[in-house]
Design a protein around this motif. Structure first.
Motif, PDB file in Angstrom:
ATOM      1  N   ASP A 226       0.812  -1.218   0.000  1.00 15.49           N
ATOM      2  CA  ASP A 226       0.000   0.000   0.000  1.00 15.49           C
ATOM      3  C   ASP A 226       0.844   1.266   0.000  1.00 15.49           C
ATOM      4  N   ASP A 227       2.026   1.209   0.626  1.00 15.01           N
ATOM      5  CA  ASP A 227       2.855   2.404   0.702  1.00 15.01           C
ATOM      6  C   ASP A 227       3.839   2.526  -0.455  1.00 15.01           C
ATOM      7  N   LEU A 228       3.738   1.632  -1.437  1.00 16.78           N
ATOM      8  CA  LEU A 228       4.587   1.717  -2.621  1.00 16.78           C
ATOM      9  C   LEU A 228       3.818   2.011  -3.897  1.00 16.78           C
ATOM     10  N   ILE A 229       2.558   1.648  -3.917  1.00 17.25           N
ATOM     11  CA  ILE A 229       1.804   1.680  -5.172  1.00 17.25           C
ATOM     12  C   ILE A 229       1.653   3.085  -5.752  1.00 17.25           C
ATOM     13  N   ASP A 230       1.695   4.105  -4.905  1.00 17.28           N
ATOM     14  CA  ASP A 230       1.505   5.473  -5.399  1.00 17.28           C
ATOM     15  C   ASP A 230       2.806   6.232  -5.631  1.00 17.28           C
ATOM     16  N   ILE A 231       3.942   5.626  -5.343  1.00 15.48           N
ATOM     17  CA  ILE A 231       5.214   6.317  -5.556  1.00 15.48           C
ATOM     18  C   ILE A 231       5.447   6.483  -7.051  1.00 15.48           C
ATOM     19  N   PRO A 232       5.731   7.686  -7.522  1.00 21.26           N
ATOM     20  CA  PRO A 232       5.936   7.907  -8.962  1.00 21.26           C
ATOM     21  C   PRO A 232       7.024   7.000  -9.543  1.00 21.26           C
ATOM     22  N   ASP A 233       6.897   6.691 -10.818  1.00 22.59           N
ATOM     23  CA  ASP A 233       7.825   5.771 -11.480  1.00 22.59           C
ATOM     24  C   ASP A 233       9.275   6.207 -11.342  1.00 22.59           C
ATOM     25  N   ASP A 234       9.523   7.514 -11.476  1.00 17.73           N
ATOM     26  CA  ASP A 234      10.911   7.973 -11.439  1.00 17.73           C
ATOM     27  C   ASP A 234      11.501   7.986 -10.035  1.00 17.73           C
ATOM     28  N   GLN A 235      10.643   7.816  -9.012  1.00 14.50           N
ATOM     29  CA  GLN A 235      11.136   7.801  -7.635  1.00 14.50           C
ATOM     30  C   GLN A 235      11.153   6.405  -7.024  1.00 14.50           C
ATOM     31  N   LEU A 236      10.487   5.462  -7.668  1.00 12.71           N
ATOM     32  CA  LEU A 236      10.362   4.122  -7.096  1.00 12.71           C
ATOM     33  C   LEU A 236      11.704   3.406  -6.940  1.00 12.71           C
ATOM     34  N   PRO A 237      12.594   3.410  -7.937  1.00 12.30           N
ATOM     35  CA  PRO A 237      13.877   2.709  -7.754  1.00 12.30           C
ATOM     36  C   PRO A 237      14.665   3.191  -6.540  1.00 12.30           C
ATOM     37  N   ALA A 238      14.708   4.500  -6.322  1.00  8.10           N
ATOM     38  CA  ALA A 238      15.448   5.027  -5.175  1.00  8.10           C
ATOM     39  C   ALA A 238      14.819   4.592  -3.863  1.00  8.10           C
ATOM     40  N   GLU A 239      13.483   4.562  -3.807  1.00  9.82           N
ATOM     41  CA  GLU A 239      12.804   4.148  -2.574  1.00  9.82           C
ATOM     42  C   GLU A 239      13.025   2.656  -2.316  1.00  9.82           C
ATOM     43  N   LEU A 240      13.003   1.851  -3.368  1.00 10.56           N
ATOM     44  CA  LEU A 240      13.272   0.423  -3.197  1.00 10.56           C
ATOM     45  C   LEU A 240      14.699   0.208  -2.701  1.00 10.56           C
ATOM     46  N   ALA A 241      15.649   0.949  -3.269  1.00 14.30           N
ATOM     47  CA  ALA A 241      17.045   0.820  -2.840  1.00 14.30           C
ATOM     48  C   ALA A 241      17.212   1.229  -1.384  1.00 14.30           C
ATOM     49  N   ARG A 242      16.489   2.255  -0.967  1.00 10.74           N
ATOM     50  CA  ARG A 242      16.582   2.702   0.422  1.00 10.74           C
ATOM     51  C   ARG A 242      16.085   1.623   1.373  1.00 10.74           C
ATOM     52  N   ARG A 243      14.977   0.987   1.029  1.00 12.83           N
ATOM     53  CA  ARG A 243      14.419  -0.050   1.904  1.00 12.83           C
ATOM     54  C   ARG A 243      15.274  -1.316   1.898  1.00 12.83           C
ATOM     55  N   VAL A 244      15.806  -1.654   0.741  1.00  9.70           N
ATOM     56  CA  VAL A 244      16.661  -2.837   0.662  1.00  9.70           C
ATOM     57  C   VAL A 244      17.909  -2.638   1.509  1.00  9.70           C
ATOM     58  N   ALA A 245      18.441  -1.421   1.522  1.00 12.89           N
ATOM     59  CA  ALA A 245      19.654  -1.139   2.293  1.00 12.89           C
ATOM     60  C   ALA A 245      19.449  -1.358   3.791  1.00 12.89           C
ATOM     61  N   LEU A 246      18.217  -1.340   4.240  1.00 10.83           N
ATOM     62  CA  LEU A 246      17.915  -1.537   5.661  1.00 10.83           C
ATOM     63  C   LEU A 246      17.767  -3.015   6.031  1.00 10.83           C
ATOM     64  N   MET A 247      17.757  -3.892   5.047  1.00 13.64           N
ATOM     65  CA  MET A 247      17.565  -5.315   5.307  1.00 13.64           C
ATOM     66  C   MET A 247      18.885  -5.977   5.663  1.00 13.64           C
ATOM     67  N   ASP A 248      18.822  -6.958   6.563  1.00 13.48           N
ATOM     68  CA  ASP A 248      20.023  -7.721   6.872  1.00 13.48           C
ATOM     69  C   ASP A 248      20.147  -8.892   5.894  1.00 13.48           C
ATOM     70  N   GLU A 249      21.252  -9.649   6.037  1.00 16.57           N
ATOM     71  CA  GLU A 249      21.545 -10.714   5.079  1.00 16.57           C
ATOM     72  C   GLU A 249      20.470 -11.787   5.077  1.00 16.57           C
ATOM     73  N   ASP A 250      19.918 -12.086   6.245  1.00 14.85           N
ATOM     74  CA  ASP A 250      18.897 -13.126   6.325  1.00 14.85           C
ATOM     75  C   ASP A 250      17.613 -12.698   5.621  1.00 14.85           C
ATOM     76  N   GLU A 251      17.256 -11.445   5.779  1.00 14.83           N
ATOM     77  CA  GLU A 251      16.072 -10.937   5.087  1.00 14.83           C
ATOM     78  C   GLU A 251      16.265 -10.976   3.576  1.00 14.83           C
ATOM     79  N   LEU A 252      17.449 -10.596   3.120  1.00 13.28           N
ATOM     80  CA  LEU A 252      17.735 -10.638   1.684  1.00 13.28           C
ATOM     81  C   LEU A 252      17.660 -12.065   1.154  1.00 13.28           C
ATOM     82  N   ARG A 253      18.177 -13.013   1.935  1.00 10.38           N
ATOM     83  CA  ARG A 253      18.135 -14.409   1.498  1.00 10.38           C
ATOM     84  C   ARG A 253      16.699 -14.906   1.375  1.00 10.38           C
ATOM     85  N   ARG A 254      15.867 -14.539   2.353  1.00 10.02           N
ATOM     86  CA  ARG A 254      14.462 -14.972   2.293  1.00 10.02           C
ATOM     87  C   ARG A 254      13.759 -14.362   1.081  1.00 10.02           C
ATOM     88  N   CYS A 255      14.093 -13.127   0.760  1.00 14.15           N
ATOM     89  CA  CYS A 255      13.497 -12.480  -0.419  1.00 14.15           C
ATOM     90  C   CYS A 255      13.932 -13.200  -1.699  1.00 14.15           C
TER      91      CYS A 255
END
Length: 300
Positions: A226-255
């Motif tokens: 719900d908090d991603l669907i309205d983010i403009p196309d040109d801003q979505l990659p940066a927001e995804l990168a910001r959230r991914v940077a907060l994940m630890d190795e185990d979270e990344l593996r599960r993804c």
């Protein structure tokens, strides 16, 4: 003997102003209601002063800046006043002052008024219907409904549009708030409901809709947070990168494992991509690390 005519504006404002502290202070009314309000105000004031909590005014500049920000987002003063629950004249006094009285823009405002105005955000529900906004969220919602089988003609019919209008919207980068609200409300109604497939024609329409969505790479509702669907196309990659940077190795593996099983969420796919990137970097650097888990494949 000549007597000056009474100030008609003051008479009218006094008659319209309700009984209470303001009428006691500004109009000199000494009725029981006004006197009681003044007495209660003085008691509260003296108590607040004694406890060091007396702040009758706050700076108006942050409020003025917020009003200008809301106006830049397409909200007029009428819409801001309605959302804040304050008189529009107060906004004029903060922005432009009172030219009729020869006073400049206010430098101080009451805390309650400041809090009410600062609480207003330019959300979809408070924007005027004609305000032009980014269409990314609107397009994604329509695409998501198509992905679960709702044909564009059925979606258009429910919105009261023609299929041509809906098709044109899917190609636009901008839309208006009224359109975005209509699509959002329909999406909230249908996102977890399959389209009717009682007849052969309905089944064909649903199958074609799903196939078209797959061909275009459109994501279903389950893939969008719900908090991603309205983010403009040109801003979505940066927001995804910001959230991914907060994940630890185990979270990344599960993804990464979830993507192997068919997960299509943009956030989870971005996390899986980062997991694969890190794994390849470790291998390239020949740094000993724990082996890749069996449930995750990494292409060379």
């Amino acid at each position: 003997m000549f007597l000056p005519a009474p100030n008609q504006n003051k008479i009218n404002s006094s008659a319209e102003r309700p009984h209470g502290y303001a009428r006691y202070k500004l109009d000199g009314c000494r009725c029981y209601t006004c006197a009681a309000a003044a007495s209660e105000y003085n008691i509260r004031r003296e108590r607040a002063i004694a406890y060091g909590r007396w702040h009758p005014f706050v700076a108006a500049q942050p409020v003025r800046d917020h009003i200008n920000t809301l106006r830049a987002c397409g909200m007029g003063l009428r819409a801001i006043a309605t959302a804040a629950g304050v008189d529009r004249k107060r906004l004029y006094a903060i922005i432009d002052g009172r030219p009729d009285r020869g006073t400049p823009p206010q430098q101080r405002v009451r805390p309650a008024i400041a809090e009410a105005i600062l609480a207003v955000e330019p959300t979809l529900d408070v924007l005027p219907g004609g305000t032009v906004i980014d269409a990314s969220g609107t397009r994604r919602r329509i695409q998501a409904l198509v992905a679960i089988g709702w044909s564009q003609s059925k979606i258009a019919a429910r919105l009261g549009w023609t299929p041509a209008n809906l098709s044109a919207l899917l190609r636009r980068d901008r839309t208006i708030a009224a359109t975005a609200r209509a699509v959002r409300d329909l999406y909230e109604e249908l996102w977890d409901q399959a389209p009717p497939e009682d007849t052969h024609r309905d089944k064909i329409a649903a199958a074609r809709a799903r196939n078209h969505a797959t061909k275009c790479g459109w994501l279903p509702p389950a893939a969008w947070d719900d908090d991603l669907i309205d983010i403009p196309d040109d801003q979505l990659p940066a927001e995804l990168a910001r959230r991914v940077a907060l994940m630890d190795e185990d979270e990344l593996r599960r993804c990464a494992s979830a993507v192997q099983k068919g997960e299509r969420s943009p956030l989870i796919r971005a996390a899986a991509s980062e997991y694969r990137r890190r794994y390849k970097a470790r291998r390239k650097a020949a740094v000993p690390s724990e082996p890749l888990h069996d449930d995750v494949e990494v292409s060379a």
